[in-house]
Motif scaffolding. Structure first.
Motif, PDB file in Angstrom:
ATOM      1  N   ARG A   1       0.824  -1.201   0.000  1.00  0.00           N
ATOM      2  CA  ARG A   1       0.000   0.000   0.000  1.00  0.00           C
ATOM      3  C   ARG A   1       0.859   1.253   0.000  1.00  0.00           C
ATOM      4  NH1 ARG A   1      -3.595  -2.316   4.288  1.00  0.00           N
ATOM      5  NH2 ARG A   1      -2.674  -0.766   5.654  1.00  0.00           N
ATOM      6  N   ILE A   2       1.978   1.218   0.723  1.00  0.00           N
ATOM      7  CA  ILE A   2       2.870   2.377   0.757  1.00  0.00           C
ATOM      8  C   ILE A   2       3.474   2.628  -0.616  1.00  0.00           C
ATOM      9  CG2 ILE A   2       5.059   3.240   1.696  1.00  0.00           C
ATOM     10  CD1 ILE A   2       4.305   1.849   4.331  1.00  0.00           C
ATOM     11  N   ARG A   3       3.865   1.561  -1.307  1.00  0.00           N
ATOM     12  CA  ARG A   3       4.446   1.723  -2.653  1.00  0.00           C
ATOM     13  C   ARG A   3       3.425   2.320  -3.619  1.00  0.00           C
ATOM     14  NH1 ARG A   3       7.443  -3.274  -1.569  1.00  0.00           N
ATOM     15  NH2 ARG A   3       9.664  -2.764  -1.558  1.00  0.00           N
ATOM     16  N   VAL A   4       2.191   1.854  -3.557  1.00  0.00           N
ATOM     17  CA  VAL A   4       1.146   2.402  -4.424  1.00  0.00           C
ATOM     18  C   VAL A   4       0.949   3.883  -4.133  1.00  0.00           C
ATOM     19  CG1 VAL A   4      -1.316   2.346  -4.950  1.00  0.00           C
ATOM     20  CG2 VAL A   4      -0.038   0.205  -4.759  1.00  0.00           C
ATOM     21  N   ALA A   5       0.890   4.224  -2.840  1.00  0.00           N
ATOM     22  CA  ALA A   5       0.698   5.624  -2.461  1.00  0.00           C
ATOM     23  C   ALA A   5       1.865   6.488  -2.923  1.00  0.00           C
ATOM     24  CB  ALA A   5       0.516   5.737  -0.950  1.00  0.00           C
ATOM     25  N   LEU A   6       3.088   5.966  -2.846  1.00  0.00           N
ATOM     26  CA  LEU A   6       4.249   6.715  -3.321  1.00  0.00           C
ATOM     27  C   LEU A   6       4.173   6.943  -4.825  1.00  0.00           C
ATOM     28  CD1 LEU A   6       7.182   5.128  -1.275  1.00  0.00           C
ATOM     29  CD2 LEU A   6       6.487   7.522  -1.264  1.00  0.00           C
ATOM     30  N   ASP A   7       3.780   5.920  -5.562  1.00  0.00           N
ATOM     31  CA  ASP A   7       3.641   6.066  -7.020  1.00  0.00           C
ATOM     32  C   ASP A   7       2.616   7.146  -7.360  1.00  0.00           C
ATOM     33  OD1 ASP A   7       5.521   4.134  -7.496  1.00  0.00           O
ATOM     34  OD2 ASP A   7       4.072   2.512  -7.792  1.00  0.00           O
ATOM     35  N   LEU A   8       1.487   7.139  -6.631  1.00  0.00           N
ATOM     36  CA  LEU A   8       0.456   8.147  -6.884  1.00  0.00           C
ATOM     37  C   LEU A   8       0.953   9.540  -6.544  1.00  0.00           C
ATOM     38  CD1 LEU A   8      -2.679   6.284  -5.465  1.00  0.00           C
ATOM     39  CD2 LEU A   8      -2.168   6.745  -7.872  1.00  0.00           C
ATOM     40  N   ALA A   9       1.735   9.647  -5.460  1.00  0.00           N
ATOM     41  CA  ALA A   9       2.263  10.946  -5.059  1.00  0.00           C
ATOM     42  C   ALA A   9       3.237  11.487  -6.098  1.00  0.00           C
ATOM     43  CB  ALA A   9       2.942  10.837  -3.700  1.00  0.00           C
ATOM     44  N   ILE A  10       4.054  10.601  -6.656  1.00  0.00           N
ATOM     45  CA  ILE A  10       5.058  11.015  -7.639  1.00  0.00           C
ATOM     46  C   ILE A  10       4.400  11.407  -8.959  1.00  0.00           C
ATOM     47  CG2 ILE A  10       6.997  10.188  -9.046  1.00  0.00           C
ATOM     48  CD1 ILE A  10       7.777   8.454  -6.583  1.00  0.00           C
ATOM     49  N   GLU A  11       3.408  10.631  -9.360  1.00  0.00           N
ATOM     50  CA  GLU A  11       2.809  10.835 -10.681  1.00  0.00           C
ATOM     51  C   GLU A  11       1.658  11.844 -10.673  1.00  0.00           C
ATOM     52  OE1 GLU A  11       1.629   6.974 -11.903  1.00  0.00           O
ATOM     53  OE2 GLU A  11       3.679   6.177 -11.966  1.00  0.00           O
ATOM     54  N   GLY A  12       1.076  12.121  -9.501  1.00  0.00           N
ATOM     55  CA  GLY A  12      -0.093  12.991  -9.430  1.00  0.00           C
ATOM     56  C   GLY A  12       0.258  14.443  -9.197  1.00  0.00           C
ATOM     57  N   ASP A  13      -0.791  15.241  -8.954  1.00  0.00           N
ATOM     58  CA  ASP A  13      -0.603  16.659  -8.669  1.00  0.00           C
ATOM     59  C   ASP A  13      -0.403  16.877  -7.172  1.00  0.00           C
ATOM     60  OD1 ASP A  13      -3.091  16.230  -7.580  1.00  0.00           O
ATOM     61  OD2 ASP A  13      -4.189  17.272  -9.168  1.00  0.00           O
ATOM     62  N   ALA A  14      -0.358  18.159  -6.757  1.00  0.00           N
ATOM     63  CA  ALA A  14      -0.088  18.468  -5.354  1.00  0.00           C
ATOM     64  C   ALA A  14      -1.164  17.913  -4.427  1.00  0.00           C
ATOM     65  CB  ALA A  14       0.029  19.979  -5.184  1.00  0.00           C
ATOM     66  N   GLU A  15      -2.423  17.996  -4.851  1.00  0.00           N
ATOM     67  CA  GLU A  15      -3.511  17.476  -4.017  1.00  0.00           C
ATOM     68  C   GLU A  15      -3.403  15.965  -3.849  1.00  0.00           C
ATOM     69  OE1 GLU A  15      -8.407  17.372  -3.834  1.00  0.00           O
ATOM     70  OE2 GLU A  15      -7.389  18.629  -5.305  1.00  0.00           O
ATOM     71  N   MET A  16      -3.070  15.262  -4.919  1.00  0.00           N
ATOM     72  CA  MET A  16      -2.883  13.816  -4.841  1.00  0.00           C
ATOM     73  C   MET A  16      -1.698  13.474  -3.944  1.00  0.00           C
ATOM     74  SD  MET A  16      -3.810  10.767  -5.696  1.00  0.00           S
ATOM     75  CE  MET A  16      -4.894  10.918  -7.124  1.00  0.00           C
ATOM     76  N   ALA A  17      -0.647  14.276  -4.020  1.00  0.00           N
ATOM     77  CA  ALA A  17       0.529  14.028  -3.188  1.00  0.00           C
ATOM     78  C   ALA A  17       0.187  14.167  -1.707  1.00  0.00           C
ATOM     79  CB  ALA A  17       1.656  14.985  -3.564  1.00  0.00           C
ATOM     80  N   ARG A  18      -0.596  15.202  -1.359  1.00  0.00           N
ATOM     81  CA  ARG A  18      -0.993  15.392   0.040  1.00  0.00           C
ATOM     82  C   ARG A  18      -1.853  14.231   0.526  1.00  0.00           C
ATOM     83  NH1 ARG A  18      -1.350  20.884  -1.555  1.00  0.00           N
ATOM     84  NH2 ARG A  18      -3.547  20.613  -2.106  1.00  0.00           N
ATOM     85  N   SER A  19      -2.782  13.791  -0.300  1.00  0.00           N
ATOM     86  CA  SER A  19      -3.630  12.660   0.069  1.00  0.00           C
ATOM     87  C   SER A  19      -2.811  11.386   0.235  1.00  0.00           C
ATOM     88  CB  SER A  19      -4.706  12.461  -1.003  1.00  0.00           C
ATOM     89  OG  SER A  19      -5.492  11.318  -0.719  1.00  0.00           O
ATOM     90  N   SER A  20      -1.872  11.173  -0.662  1.00  0.00           N
ATOM     91  CA  SER A  20      -1.024   9.979  -0.589  1.00  0.00           C
ATOM     92  C   SER A  20      -0.140  10.017   0.649  1.00  0.00           C
ATOM     93  CB  SER A  20      -0.162   9.863  -1.846  1.00  0.00           C
ATOM     94  OG  SER A  20      -0.966   9.696  -3.001  1.00  0.00           O
ATOM     95  N   ALA A  21       0.346  11.218   1.010  1.00  0.00           N
ATOM     96  CA  ALA A  21       1.191  11.339   2.203  1.00  0.00           C
ATOM     97  C   ALA A  21       0.425  10.927   3.449  1.00  0.00           C
ATOM     98  CB  ALA A  21       1.708  12.767   2.335  1.00  0.00           C
ATOM     99  N   ALA A  22      -0.849  11.300   3.531  1.00  0.00           N
ATOM    100  CA  ALA A  22      -1.672  10.908   4.683  1.00  0.00           C
ATOM    101  C   ALA A  22      -1.842   9.396   4.725  1.00  0.00           C
ATOM    102  CB  ALA A  22      -3.035  11.597   4.607  1.00  0.00           C
ATOM    103  N   ASP A  23      -2.063   8.772   3.544  1.00  0.00           N
ATOM    104  CA  ASP A  23      -2.192   7.311   3.498  1.00  0.00           C
ATOM    105  C   ASP A  23      -0.897   6.638   3.922  1.00  0.00           C
ATOM    106  OD1 ASP A  23      -4.788   7.429   2.633  1.00  0.00           O
ATOM    107  OD2 ASP A  23      -4.298   7.260   0.492  1.00  0.00           O
ATOM    108  N   ILE A  24       0.235   7.188   3.488  1.00  0.00           N
ATOM    109  CA  ILE A  24       1.531   6.607   3.843  1.00  0.00           C
ATOM    110  C   ILE A  24       1.748   6.686   5.350  1.00  0.00           C
ATOM    111  CG2 ILE A  24       4.030   6.952   3.658  1.00  0.00           C
ATOM    112  CD1 ILE A  24       3.510   7.813   0.719  1.00  0.00           C
ATOM    113  N   ALA A  25       1.419   7.841   5.953  1.00  0.00           N
ATOM    114  CA  ALA A  25       1.581   7.990   7.400  1.00  0.00           C
ATOM    115  C   ALA A  25       0.734   6.959   8.155  1.00  0.00           C
ATOM    116  CB  ALA A  25       1.191   9.405   7.821  1.00  0.00           C
TER     117      ALA A  25
END
Length: 221
Positions: A1-25
């Motif tokens: 799940r962390i790897r998926v969230a990292l991929d989304l954060a890298i490939e997405g926009d700023a809003e997606m990155a913030r959402s992915s960071a919360a999932d990673i935490a």
């Protein structure tokens, strides 16, 4: 799940990155709990086999049940302000000899389960009393309950009643297995009673233990 969230954060926009960071935490917190549970379980296994050299001993300090439950209740309420937690501790209970950190861990695991598997509006009860030669600590909820076919397996490591393993319920199936090991390492027992749709009661029983006080007698000459 962390790897998926990292991929989304890298490939997405700023809003997606913030959402992915919360999932990673959140996932890192779950991973941290898993590692901690495995280490505590291993420590208890080694202690049970007498292989204690080089590992922290299990303490045997006198612990007031009221202090123990008040601490656990306060920690629970800090994280879940809206959840109703009813605390019922009978006065003047004798102390339990044990490891304060491990016993807190056991009770907090039970409270977390009660919160996870009951509706936010349903109350949870944390109580302690003396009964028939035991100190009895109980965590009771009015949640979804556990069926009889699952109840006999709940203390098995990695067994989960919620087989869907959704993020809403989370967990890794070590919580109750760890609680059982902690309680048994203190000479106690744990019993779960439950009914589908009516909730679950976890009852911890510790034999009454006399704590020796310094002798008040003195020699006379």
């Amino acid at each position: 799940r962390i790897r998926v969230a990292l991929d989304l954060a890298i490939e997405g926009d700023a809003e997606m990155a913030r959402s992915s960071a919360a999932d990673i935490a959140e996932d890192l917190d779950e991973l941290d709990t898993l590692i901690s549970d495995v280490l505590v379980a291993s420590r208890l296994d080694l202690a049970a086999r007498g292989l204690t050299q080089g590992i922290p001993p299990i303490k045997r300090d006198p612990i007031e049940p009221a202090e123990l439950l008040n601490h656990c209740a306060a920690r629970f309420k800090r994280g879940l302000v809206e959840r109703e937690l009813q605390l019922q501790v009978h006065a003047e209970l004798p102390p339990i000899l044990g490891d304060r950190g491990l016993l807190r861990r056991a009770i907090e695991n039970l409270l977390e389960n009660a919160n996870k598997y009951s509706e936010p509006s349903a109350p949870i009860t944390l109580s302690a009393r003396q009964h028939e030669g035991f100190i009895v600590i109980e965590v009771a909820d009015e949640g979804v309950g556990i069926g009889p076919e699952d109840l006999k397996h709940v203390f098995r490591p990695f067994f989960r009643v919620d087989r869907s393993r959704t993020k809403a319920t989370g967990g890794h199936g070590l919580g109750l297995a760890l609680v059982k090991r902690i309680i048994e390492s203190h000479g106690g027992t744990i019993e779960l009673t439950s009914e589908i749709g009516k909730g679950t009661q976890a009852q911890l029983k510790f034999p009454l233990t006399s704590v020796e006080a310094p002798s008040s007698s003195s020699a006379t000459s």
